[in-house]
Design an enzyme around this catalytic site. Sequence first.
Site, PDB file in Angstrom:
ATOM      1  N   TRP A  23      -7.120  20.560 -26.258  1.00  0.00           N
ATOM      2  CA  TRP A  23      -6.213  19.571 -26.844  1.00  0.00           C
ATOM      3  C   TRP A  23      -4.777  19.951 -26.494  1.00  0.00           C
ATOM      4  O   TRP A  23      -4.409  21.108 -26.572  1.00  0.00           O
ATOM      5  CB  TRP A  23      -6.396  19.541 -28.363  1.00  0.00           C
ATOM      6  CG  TRP A  23      -5.754  18.367 -29.004  1.00  0.00           C
ATOM      7  CD1 TRP A  23      -4.556  18.353 -29.652  1.00  0.00           C
ATOM      8  CD2 TRP A  23      -6.252  17.039 -29.051  1.00  0.00           C
ATOM      9  NE1 TRP A  23      -4.283  17.096 -30.100  1.00  0.00           N
ATOM     10  CE2 TRP A  23      -5.326  16.261 -29.743  1.00  0.00           C
ATOM     11  CE3 TRP A  23      -7.408  16.438 -28.560  1.00  0.00           C
ATOM     12  CZ2 TRP A  23      -5.502  14.902 -29.966  1.00  0.00           C
ATOM     13  CZ3 TRP A  23      -7.591  15.091 -28.785  1.00  0.00           C
ATOM     14  CH2 TRP A  23      -6.642  14.338 -29.482  1.00  0.00           C
ATOM     15  N   ALA A  86       1.945  11.190 -37.823  1.00  0.00           N
ATOM     16  CA  ALA A  86       2.320  10.408 -38.992  1.00  0.00           C
ATOM     17  C   ALA A  86       1.375  10.611 -40.175  1.00  0.00           C
ATOM     18  O   ALA A  86       1.583  10.042 -41.237  1.00  0.00           O
ATOM     19  CB  ALA A  86       2.357   8.924 -38.613  1.00  0.00           C
ATOM     20  N   HIS A  89      -2.995  15.145 -41.097  1.00  0.00           N
ATOM     21  CA  HIS A  89      -3.949  15.835 -40.229  1.00  0.00           C
ATOM     22  C   HIS A  89      -3.367  17.147 -39.684  1.00  0.00           C
ATOM     23  O   HIS A  89      -4.053  18.169 -39.614  1.00  0.00           O
ATOM     24  CB  HIS A  89      -4.355  14.905 -39.081  1.00  0.00           C
ATOM     25  CG  HIS A  89      -5.381  15.465 -38.165  1.00  0.00           C
ATOM     26  ND1 HIS A  89      -6.698  15.595 -38.527  1.00  0.00           N
ATOM     27  CD2 HIS A  89      -5.287  15.939 -36.891  1.00  0.00           C
ATOM     28  CE1 HIS A  89      -7.374  16.126 -37.525  1.00  0.00           C
ATOM     29  NE2 HIS A  89      -6.541  16.348 -36.521  1.00  0.00           N
ATOM     30  N   PHE A 114      -1.809  35.275 -32.820  1.00  0.00           N
ATOM     31  CA  PHE A 114      -1.828  33.835 -33.094  1.00  0.00           C
ATOM     32  C   PHE A 114      -0.688  33.166 -32.328  1.00  0.00           C
ATOM     33  O   PHE A 114       0.464  33.217 -32.730  1.00  0.00           O
ATOM     34  CB  PHE A 114      -1.696  33.589 -34.598  1.00  0.00           C
ATOM     35  CG  PHE A 114      -1.993  32.190 -35.014  1.00  0.00           C
ATOM     36  CD1 PHE A 114      -3.285  31.705 -34.982  1.00  0.00           C
ATOM     37  CD2 PHE A 114      -0.979  31.360 -35.458  1.00  0.00           C
ATOM     38  CE1 PHE A 114      -3.576  30.412 -35.384  1.00  0.00           C
ATOM     39  CE2 PHE A 114      -1.260  30.068 -35.867  1.00  0.00           C
ATOM     40  CZ  PHE A 114      -2.557  29.585 -35.834  1.00  0.00           C
TER      41      PHE A 114
END
Length: 162
Positions: A23, A86, A89, A114
């Site tokens: 992603w 928006a 999530h 991380f």
Amino acid sequence: MVKRIHPLATGTDRRVAIVDTAWNDFIVRNLTEGAIETLKRQGVADDHILHVTVPGAFELPIAVRQLAETGAVDAIVALGCVIRGATPHFEFVAGEAAKGVASVMADTGVPVAFGVLTTDTIDQAIERAGTKLGNKGAEAASVAIEMIGTLAALKGMRRDES
């Protein structure tokens, strides 16, 4: 006199895994390249770098845990990019990725650096993936190598030395 443990960061004879996300690949690719370059520069041999890609940041913890539990790596670099949208999530994905990776470290003792960007905009992500603000993937790789050395020094301590 205060005893200080601050070992030199060297990747010689170390095995490091990079777990990155598909992603936002256009950002993550730069983070991964920065991490690989840094690991090599710090002495990690090409064949001691394992690169695993998972779909997104939410999936990082399970892959990181599987790797840590194998005992095959000395440290793991977790890389990804979550950009605020928006909806809420963003908070769920970023928060669970961070908690999951922290849990792996606590449970296994394997350091996990991380390097997941959590930004408000694409421009902020680009800035942190190799432009104005450096490359956070490279920084995470340095942290992984430093933690290997720090943990090795701590494991080698005896009670009468502390």
